[in-house]
Write an enzyme that holds these catalytic residues in place. Structure first.
Site, PDB file in Angstrom:
ATOM      1  N   CYS A  86       0.746  -1.277  -0.108  1.00 48.62           N
ATOM      2  CA  CYS A  86      -0.065   0.062   0.030  1.00 48.62           C
ATOM      3  C   CYS A  86       1.032   1.181   0.153  1.00 48.62           C
ATOM      4  CB  CYS A  86      -0.997  -0.146   1.107  1.00 48.62           C
ATOM      5  SG  CYS A  86      -1.831  -1.525   1.464  1.00 48.62           S
ATOM      6  N   CYS A 210     -14.806   1.112   4.597  1.00 48.36           N
ATOM      7  CA  CYS A 210     -13.783   0.469   3.921  1.00 48.36           C
ATOM      8  C   CYS A 210     -13.455   1.071   2.599  1.00 48.36           C
ATOM      9  CB  CYS A 210     -14.071  -1.095   3.745  1.00 48.36           C
ATOM     10  SG  CYS A 210     -14.725  -1.698   5.237  1.00 48.36           S
ATOM     11  N   HIS A 337      -8.098   2.647  -4.265  1.00 54.08           N
ATOM     12  CA  HIS A 337      -6.798   2.237  -3.680  1.00 54.08           C
ATOM     13  C   HIS A 337      -6.358   1.140  -4.244  1.00 54.08           C
ATOM     14  CE1 HIS A 337      -3.646   1.512  -0.911  1.00 54.08           C
ATOM     15  NE2 HIS A 337      -4.092   0.613  -0.352  1.00 54.08           N
TER      16      HIS A 337
END
Ligand code: ZN
Lengths: 389, 165
Positions: A86, A210, A337
């Site tokens: 990430c 989320c 993301h």
């Protein structure tokens, strides 16, 4: 040592894309060059590519030369891929920064992206088993998604009185910020009630707590100050300080799940190098992969006291007009993301904020910050940017 | 316990859910041999005393190779737990129950809880080691493929009221 500037940035469309990884990297590279027509692919002497799941989900290793070729870049100084899940994008920026600062490279494109939505939806979740300690945590079914952070949220609620409403407020704020972002995955506002009544993913985390699975890419160009002066006519934005800390990886070795010591260490190093304190930061892009993450990040980055992250968002201190505007472009919760792309997306927003050309500007911001955590809260990455005055 | 065979012939699958096993592939085979005897073990450094988990071949603290296998308690206490309904990796049952479990005198880690009645698990509950067979490792030796048996573990509630048997 030389000073390093960020002089251009652009993104592909993010979302569930009908496109391959290399196509999205091309879109991001083109958008980056279009952002600053004074710099072309012929000016780039180095390329660092950030991507985590390329072997598993795009069946491609040795990615950097492929991206260089697809963007007409011929490198002389560096051409390689960086992976820190990430935080891959932010890691690549730190690598490029160090190489330019030390004189190994002059003008480097940092491009990051990910293709996570494949014909079989389970593939991404399956791949996440290799992003934690595969043999000793992954083998229990522990991937990246909500499980660990749901437990962190419960512990934070017990210890500090943080509420589900306060977590939902992070999502409402970031969704609101994201409506102006044409490249983001979600562009709809949600209200508190919608967030609170949404489907439970892993209690207490609900759907809007989320971030989604996202395809997308982003690119920035970094240059030494000397070249940056000729390659942009906008105010120069400098990388002022960086920090990257890991203290443990496996779940068994974590000391405290709600107190993120690695983030304190990484951010204190970055602040110190930049010669500032948290109070100087007026705009920040933090890692809101889950709403509880952003709340803990306020605390560890020093925006508020430990345990007061919940009241901080509730009182509007992390919104426009508050102490520090956090995730002004919508964050992971709105933009999505694509792991390798995220840190680069954050850098673009901070650059634009400090140059006064963001979708919505924070007034008088001189310093900005980006932050990611990666793996199962195993590493923390922080960068501080500042504009010339 | 479903494994990767579910997808055979349907999709190119390369994820192995479990660690490599067999002395030909790992130097911590005693961990798995001990699991087979229902023992939960790890390595401890004889030089500096550091208890490591996961088990190691070199002490991460002092880098000594002089390590010994020691038994860990097979019973722990649930600190917090979560029931995962969405995004459960294939090969694991849905809902997937994961818990932060304190192993007394050693560490607190995240472990899968099996044989558990839905919604029954609570903080403070005692859970214990449960060992099971997993998909063998099809290993090539010359022209022959030999299946290397493998085991893995989870924890289960101690309280029979909370357990599905
Ligand atoms: Zn030692």
């Amino acid at each position: 040592m030389r000073k390093v500037c960020i002089i251009a940035g652009g993104m592909s469309q993010w979302g569930i894309r009908q496109a391959t990884l290399r196509e999205m990297f091309q879109e991001a590279g083109k958008a980056c060059f279009e952002d600053n027509p004074m710099v072309t692919n012929k000016d780039i002497d180095g390329l660092i590519v950030a991507s985590a799941y390329t072997e598993r989900l795009a069946t491609q290793t040795h990615l950097a030369p492929l991206i260089a070729e697809s963007l007409g870049i011929k490198t002389r100084s560096v051409c390689a891929r960086v992976e820190l899940l990430c935080a891959s994008g932010s890691s690549a920026i730190i690598m490029a920064y160090g190489l330019i600062k030390s004189g190994v490279a002059d003008v480097v494109m940092v491009a990051g992206g990910e293709k996570l939505n494949t014909p079989q939806k389970w593939e991404a979740f399956y791949s996440q088993l290799c992003s934690v300690d595969h043999d000793f945590d992954g083998a229990h079914g522990l991937g990246l998604p909500p499980a660990a952070l749901a437990m962190v949220a419960k512990l934070h609620m017990k210890k500090y009185g943080t509420t589900e409403e306060q977590m939902a407020m992070v999502s409402v704020k970031n969704r609101r910020n994201g409506i102006n972002n044409p490249k983001g995955q979600f562009r709809e506002c949600i209200d508190l009630n919608t967030a609170m009544c949404a489907k439970v993913v892993a209690k207490p985390l609900k759907l809007y707590d989320c971030c989604p699975l996202t395809d997308g890419a982003a690119a920035v160009i970094l240059a030494c100050e000397e070249k940056a002066k000729y390659l942009t006519d906008r105010p120069l934005v400098y990388i002022m300080g960086t920090g990257q800390c890991t203290l443990y990886n496996a779940s068994a070795n974590k000391v405290d799940w709600t107190s993120w010591e690695a983030l304190r260490i990484a951010s204190q190093k970055a602040y110190k190098e930049a010669g500032i304190t948290p109070d100087h930061i007026k705009v920040a892009q933090t890692h809101d992969c889950f709403t509880i993450s952003e709340i803990i990040e306020y605390e560890e980055l020093g925006f508020c006291k430990k345990g007061e992250g919940g009241p901080f968002v509730e009182s509007g201190q992390s919104d426009f007009g508050g102490k520090v505007a956090v995730n002004t472009d919508g964050g992971l919760l709105s933009c999505g993301h694509p792991f390798g792309g995220t840190g680069i997306r954050q850098a673009i927003e901070i650059m634009k904020q400090l140059q006064g050309r963001a979708m919505r500007n924070v007034e008088d911001a001189q310093f900005g910050l980006t932050q990611n955590f990666s793996g199962m809260i195993a590493a923390q990455t922080v960068l501080v940017y500042g504009r010339e005055i | 316990m479903r494994g990767i065979s579910r997808l055979e012939g349907k999709y190119a699958v390369t994820m192995d859910l479990y660690p490599p096993q067999g002395k030909e592939f790992t130097r911590i085979q005693p961990f798995f041999d001990n699991l087979r005897q229902n023992r939960f073990t790890t390595t401890k450094c004889k030089k500096c005393g550091k208890l490591s988990y996961p088990p190691r071949v070199i002490c991460p603290e002092c880098l000594s190779e002089d390590l010994e296998w020691v038994d860990l308690p097979k019973e722990g206490t649930v600190v917090e737990s979560v029931v995962e309904e969405i995004g459960v990796p294939i090969g694991f049952e849905t809902p997937l129950v994961l818990a932060m479990v304190e192993i007394p005198g050693a560490f607190t880690f995240i472990v899968r809880i099996i044989n558990c009645k839905p919604g029954a698990l609570q903080a403070g509950d005692k859970v214990r080691l449960s060992v099971f067979e997993v998909e063998p490792f099809p290993a090539e030796f010359g022209r022959e493929t030999v299946e290397i048996a493998r085991v893995y573990f989870a924890f289960e509630p101690v309280d029979p009221e909370k357990r599905i048997n």
